[in-house]
Structures are given as C-alpha cells and as structure tokens.
Design a protein around this motif. Structure first.
Motif, mmCIF file in Angstrom:
data_model
loop_
_atom_site.group_PDB
_atom_site.id
_atom_site.type_symbol
_atom_site.label_atom_id
_atom_site.label_comp_id
_atom_site.label_asym_id
_atom_site.label_seq_id
_atom_site.Cartn_x
_atom_site.Cartn_y
_atom_site.Cartn_z
ATOM 1 N N UNK A 175 21.568 57.015 -46.170
ATOM 2 C CA UNK A 175 21.766 56.601 -47.009
ATOM 3 C C UNK A 175 21.270 55.221 -46.830
ATOM 4 N N UNK A 176 21.095 54.734 -45.785
ATOM 5 C CA UNK A 176 20.600 53.375 -45.430
ATOM 6 C C UNK A 176 21.668 52.733 -44.614
ATOM 7 N N UNK A 177 21.417 51.528 -44.548
ATOM 8 C CA UNK A 177 22.336 50.544 -43.576
ATOM 9 C C UNK A 177 23.361 49.815 -44.391
ATOM 10 N N UNK A 178 24.615 50.010 -44.008
ATOM 11 C CA UNK A 178 25.632 49.348 -45.090
ATOM 12 C C UNK A 178 26.105 48.065 -44.255
ATOM 13 N N UNK A 179 25.833 46.977 -44.947
ATOM 14 C CA UNK A 179 25.931 45.924 -44.628
ATOM 15 C C UNK A 179 27.617 45.410 -44.665
ATOM 16 N N UNK A 204 22.644 48.665 -48.081
ATOM 17 C CA UNK A 204 23.687 48.778 -49.313
ATOM 18 C C UNK A 204 24.975 48.168 -48.983
ATOM 19 N N UNK A 208 23.362 39.261 -41.652
ATOM 20 C CA UNK A 208 22.022 39.794 -41.272
ATOM 21 C C UNK A 208 21.962 40.817 -40.163
ATOM 22 N N UNK A 263 19.388 54.007 -35.395
ATOM 23 C CA UNK A 263 18.303 54.665 -34.486
ATOM 24 C C UNK A 263 19.183 55.381 -33.546
ATOM 25 N N UNK A 282 19.642 59.425 -50.812
ATOM 26 C CA UNK A 282 20.118 59.815 -49.874
ATOM 27 C C UNK A 282 19.007 60.894 -49.192
ATOM 28 N N UNK A 283 18.879 60.803 -48.045
ATOM 29 C CA UNK A 283 17.739 61.655 -47.024
ATOM 30 C C UNK A 283 18.570 62.587 -46.040
ATOM 31 N N UNK A 311 17.457 51.727 -47.878
ATOM 32 C CA UNK A 311 17.601 50.670 -47.088
ATOM 33 C C UNK A 311 18.970 50.392 -46.926
ATOM 34 N N UNK A 337 24.365 38.044 -36.996
ATOM 35 C CA UNK A 337 23.112 38.800 -36.664
ATOM 36 C C UNK A 337 23.856 40.058 -36.201
ATOM 37 N N UNK A 338 23.357 41.376 -36.750
ATOM 38 C CA UNK A 338 23.932 42.437 -36.445
ATOM 39 C C UNK A 338 22.757 43.711 -36.157
ATOM 40 N N UNK A 339 22.945 44.466 -35.144
ATOM 41 C CA UNK A 339 22.107 45.281 -34.457
ATOM 42 C C UNK A 339 22.133 46.670 -35.533
ATOM 43 N N UNK A 340 22.282 46.421 -36.837
ATOM 44 C CA UNK A 340 22.480 47.773 -37.535
ATOM 45 C C UNK A 340 21.277 48.952 -37.569
ATOM 46 N N UNK A 341 20.027 48.049 -37.293
ATOM 47 C CA UNK A 341 18.787 48.948 -37.237
ATOM 48 C C UNK A 341 18.867 49.821 -36.070
ATOM 49 N N UNK A 342 19.382 48.894 -34.743
ATOM 50 C CA UNK A 342 19.406 49.747 -33.404
ATOM 51 C C UNK A 342 20.571 50.639 -33.643
#
Lengths: 185, 475
Positions: free
Chosen positions: B305-309, A47, A68, B328, B217-218, A45, B320-325
């Motif tokens: 490896x995921x989402x880097x904040x 990091x 967030x 994708x 890591x995928x 997820x 609020x960020x659109x990291x998930x979008x």
C-alpha cells in the motif's frame, strides 16, 4: 572453430531463408525502430495518520511532525532512462476541528531543495475535509524528480481553536499515489 | 542475452514463415525415404537408400494464429505503433506462434540381410529448432498499457507459456513387414540438447485495488519459473549476434550433457489393395536437463500500500529514514526472485498422424512396357484419402485435417496435392513432388501455396526438400 557440419547446416538455413524471403513483399522491417512502449504505471506511495491527541497542546511544545526518506528510485536506470512525466496525487482527510499545513520537499543528494509543495487543510466542520492535490511533472520538469534523493514530509497544526488535548477527537490522514508515464524506445 | 534469443526467434519467424510440424505432404508419400520419419511403420518399397549428407532432409515451418508479418511490417505508411496496437488488441491467450526447423545431417536405410528378411532398418542424425509460444495476453497488456487505468483488473500470470530449444537427435528404427497386409515399426531416439528455455505451468495474479490505508493496494501472488539449460554458461561469453550464439552452443550438439530418450511407433494396414490405413505416434519422449542448468523463480505473495511514514518513532537525527530500501528488502523477502541451478525434465511434443487412403485407377501402373524401374511400380495409379494430424502442446492439442490426392504422373515423377484445415487457416493447399533421375531422388514439398505470391500475408507455411540416393532393387 565451427565444425563443417554446422557450416553446412547454417548455409542451408540461409539458402532456405533467402528463397522464402524472396516471396515476402511490401514489408519494411526498419519500422521496428519506431516502436515505442509507453505504459502508465500507477503506484501507491507514502501514507500516514495522526490522531488529534498526537497534537496535545497541553504537553507538546512543538506542534509539528517531520520525517523524510531516501527516495533515489527516480535516479535509477529504469526511471532515469524511461520516465517521461509523472503525476502525484496527494489526499488529506481531516476530521480534527483544527486546520493543518502540510509541506513536502524534494531534495537532491546535497540536501538542496529542488521542489516543494504546501497544502492547507481546513478544519473539520461536521464533514470530513478532503483536500486533493495534484502535482504534475511534465517533460520539462521531470529532471527534478530524477535528481531527487530524499523526500521530506512535514505536518503542522495551525494556530486556532478549540485547543487540542489528549482526549480530542478526529484524525488527519495523508495518502498518496503517482502515475508514472513511461516511454521505452 | 535474452535480446539475442528474441532476435533468433524473430529471425526464424520472419525468415521461415512456415505451420509447425504437420508433415501432411510427406506422410504416406512412398517414393520419399523420409516418409518413414513420420511413420516408422510406413510401407517401404525400396531395398535401401542413403541421404546426401546435410541435404537429405530440410524442413522449415511456421504458424501464427493471430497475426502475420504483413499485419506488422506492411510498408503502407501506417504508423508502426498503430499496427502494433491493432495486432496486440486482436490477440488473445490462445494465439500461438509456432516455429520448427529440422535439418538432417545423416540419413539412411537398408533391408535386413536375406531375401526372406522382413525387417528394414533406418538410422540418422538431425538437428531441430522448435519454438512454441502462447501469446501472454495479460502480461503483454500490462507491459503495454500499465496498470494506471486498470484498477480492479486482475492480470493472470499463467499467461506466460513458452518453450524453445535446439537439439540433435540420433535415431535408429526397425520397420517390419509382417505380411502383405500389415507393416509396423518403431524408432528409438536419443536427444542431445544444445539449448533449452521453458516457462510452463506458471500461476499467480497481479491486481491493483483501492487500498485501506492508502489510495491503492497492489497485490501479487506468483509461482513462476523459467528453466534453462545450455544457457547460463553463455553469460560468460561475449555474444553479440546469432552466429556467435550458434557457434557457442554447437559443441553441445553431440555430448552437451543434457540428454533425452524418445520413441516413435507406427503401422500400416492394407486389408485389400484398395484400402490403406496407417497411423503413427512420434516423439514420445523427454529430456533430462542436468548440466549447465539455471532456473529463475518468482514465488510468493506481496501486498503493497506504500510506505508508512513513522515520524517520531524511528527517525534518526536528520529525520532521514531508509523506507525505500526497507521496502525493497521486504519485497525481496516476500516475493523472492531466485536464480538456482536445479535439474528438470522437459517433454517433446507428441505427434499423431493417421490416414485412410483409397487407391484406384490402373493397377500395376505402367507395367505394360519394359521398365528398368528402380522405383516401386506396383499398385494403383491414384490414391485419395483423409489424414488427421494432432500435436500435444502445453495448453491444447492442436489438430489439422487433410484431404489429399496422390498421383503417379510419370516413372520419374510422383505428386501429391493436399488441402488442409487447421486453426490457422482454411485455405491451405499444398503440393509435393518426388522425382527420380539416375538413382537420385529429389523431393520438394510446400504448403499454403496460395500465399506464396506474398508470404508476408501467410499465417502459416512450410517447405521441405531433400536429396537421396536410392539403391537398386525392391524390398
């Protein structure tokens, strides 16, 4: 409209199928309804990493960072219909000689907090401080995840000594992953 | 839609638990006109014949190397999921499910004009369903277990290997008896595809390993494609079951726009009346798919490896960020799943049949009494021999070896018994009979007879039957 040829064709197939089916015994195809596919999916997820100098107390009034992200994946069909349970693994590795407090908040679409977790990370004492936190959402709690729309992360430097400057050593690292226990019926 | 196709596959697998495409009982069975379909250079003794429309040749065959219906569906009180698990862990990527069905609509043959004519012509139309599927071991295990307890395991995407199609074949063949020792023949085939799906020659891996920035890591590298024809247009139709699907694809049976050409070759050599050698290559052919085509491709490489904040660097007022979008989008860019319409070619599985046969017993069988026999009555009473069958499939050549005994039992009854060894089974005994009443020929061929007490326990079986009208006189 089906042509006569095809009617014959499929009638014949049905006849042949029935003849052969007569020789099939002691089987129960309805069992297929009991089939359950339950893979466990492991996914990295979020990091992040902050250097000690990012918390330079000489220039920074605020000693915390917050961020967030929209995280509505759990409300999408794939998870909404099939996610049975989930286990999050959160790892903090601290090589800064100061303690931190981390906070994660799961909020719904209206911004109402649904779930939060706080983690205390002790200061570096010559060995990297590794704090592993497991959060398990069982079947009774999985609704929390499915209603989650945003996730926020906050990392806060706790009061203490020595003071951090722009030349302080060390870093605070955050890593996370989750196992999603799926169940497809 | 895919569910419907799976349903049809299951329907065939479970209703037609029959080994695909080896017609060991039909090969060299000279009373049965359809033997020429397995060897266009077969010895033909008839002057002419015509099949009863839609009933001249029906064959259904099934083979499964790793499991049978009973393994999965036995009504024995064991939890179905336990049975699935046992079957799943018993299979590997070399296991196959192989289903084939052929249905003759029209079939006939006649000797060329003039007594001295050496040619015999055959023609016909048949429909065929063919499904060949390798067990997608790694993909199935990934879907079944997930990757959670399999960190470090590399999943091979090459394991997806399948081809299924329904098509119509129009054929015309010439069989030429050069002299009393040698006969050869050839058949031209025109294929019209009704529906085709294939996913072959895929490559790539999926692996989860410990990461550098994050816990895991995928990694995916993929070059995969599923080609279809006669399939995309079905999306616009309201199809709920197999009958509706068949009705929807039926118009393609004649001129659906996806065509192919094929060739069968064969010969029979009889250096003496005791020995017969014969061999054939059938379905040397390919199809070109240019109409109603749709291909789904997955090609690229992606490491996650995921989402880097990023905290302060790219946040808006609400943090609020659109990291998930963003993730994708990145995934879709680097590992695009595309739907395209493109032409492609597919190959028919080439089959080889070869036999050596020794004839013995009474010569000029039952010529001692007056006989108005319409069927051939020359030659010996018995034959024994060996046959080799091989079929080219995407990963392997599958082969089977058959020992047989052929007997002229009565004027109206001829029989053949076979014992066949192949990758699926070592206990395959087959029996074929051909009968002759009032110029009508009826034949029934079935193998794996030991399993007929409960076909659910059979790993492979086949049945063929048909009616023909035989014209009087010999070739």
């Amino acid at each position: 409209m089906m042509r006569p040829g095809h009617v014959f064709f499929w009638i014949g197939i049905l006849i042949a199928g029935t003849l052969l089916n007569a020789c099939i015994k002691d089987v129960d195809y309805d069992q297929m309804d009991d089939f359950v596919l339950s893979p466990d999916l492991e996914l990295s997820l979020a990091y992040f990493e902050f250097l000690a100098s990012d918390f330079d107390e000489d220039t920074n009034n605020d000693n915390s960072y917050i961020d967030s992200t929209q995280a509505d994946l759990f409300s999408q069909d794939f998870f909404d219909q099939n996610l049975r349970a989930a286990e999050f693994t959160i790892v903090h590795i601290n090589t800064v000689e100061r303690a931190f407090q981390a906070e994660f908040v799961f909020k719904d679409q209206q911004g109402t907090p649904l779930y939060s977790v706080e983690v205390f990370i002790p200061p570096y004492d010559g060995n990297p401080q590794e704090v592993v936190t497991l959060i398990y959402f069982d079947e009774s709690q999985i609704g929390i995840l499915k209603n989650t729309f945003t996730i926020s992360a906050k990392i806060e430097l706790l009061p203490g000594n020595p003071p951090l400057t722009n030349s302080s050593d060390g870093a605070i690292k955050f890593q996370s992953s989750a196992i999603f226990y799926m169940q497809f019926e | 839609m895919i569910r419907i196709l799976i349903y049809i596959g299951v329907y065939y697998v479970f209703l037609f638990p029959l080994q695909a495409q080896n017609k060991q009982l039909l090969f060299n069975f000279r009373e049965i006109p359809q033997q020429v379909m397995v060897n266009p250079g077969a010895l033909i003794h008839q002057r002419g014949y015509v099949g009863v429309p839609f009933l001249s040749g029906v064959s259904a065959q099934f083979g499964s190397s790793g499991f049978n219906i009973y393994d999965l569906f036995a009504d024995n009180g064991v939890n179905f999921n336990i049975k699935v698990q046992d079957v799943l862990y018993g299979l590997d990527r070399n296991d196959v499910v192989d289903v084939n069905e052929q249905w003759e609509i029209l079939f006939g043959g006649f000797k060329g004009k003039g007594e001295a004519n050496k040619n015999f012509y055959t023609f016909g139309i048949y429909q065929e369903f063919d499904l060949y599927n390798y067990w997608p071991e790694d993909l199935a295990l990934l879907a079944y277990e997930g990757n959670a307890n399999n960190v470090g395991r590399s999943y091979n995407l090459r394991d997806l290997n399948t081809q299924g199609e329904i098509f119509t074949t129009f054929h015309f063949g010439i069989n030429r008896r050069v002299n009393k020792n040698l006969t050869y023949g050839a058949r031209a085939k025109f294929y019209s595809s009704m529906i085709h799906l294939s996913s072959l020659r895929n490559s790539g891996t999926f692996i989860t390993v410990p990461g550098t920035e994050n816990i895991y890591s995928h990694n995916v590298i993929a070059d995969m494609a599923l080609n279809t024809s006669g399939y995309a247009s079905l999306w616009d139709q309201d199809i709920d079951n197999a009958q509706e699907l068949l009705r929807a694809i039926a118009p393609n049976s004649l001129f659906g726009g996806n065509y192919g050409l094929g060739l069968d070759l064969g010969f029979t050599y009889t250096p003496s009346s005791y020995w017969t050698y014969s061999a054939s290559l059938t379905d040397i052919g390919m199809m070109w798919h240019m109409n109603d085509t749709e291909s789904y491709t997955l090609k690229g490489a992606y490491n996650l490896e995921g989402i880097e904040f990023l905290f302060g660097e790219a946040t808006d007022d609400d943090f609020l960020n659109q990291y998930w979008d963003d993730l994708k989008k990145e995934l879709e860019e680097q590992l695009p799943l595309d739907t395209l319409s493109r032409n492609f070619a597919s190959f028919r599985p080439v089959k080889f049949n070869g036999a050596v046969m020794y004839n013995f017993g009474n010569l000029n069988y039952r010529k001692t009494f007056e006989c108005d026999c319409d069927i051939d009555d020359t030659g010996f009473e018995n034959s024994v021999g060996l046959q080799l069958y091989a079929i080219k499939r995407p990963q392997h050549v599958n082969a089977a070896l058959t020992a047989f005994y052929y007997r002229r039992i009565f004027n109206f009854l001829r029989g053949k018994v076979t014992y066949t060894v192949n990758p699926y089974t070592f206990t395959n005994i087959g029996l074929g009979i051909s009968t002759h009443f009032a110029n009508f020929n009826f034949y029934l061929l079935a193998d794996n007879l030991l399993e007929y007490s409960n076909l659910a326990k059979a790993n492979q079986a086949q049945v063929q039957f048909g009616f023909n009208y035989i014209f009087e006189g010999a070739r």
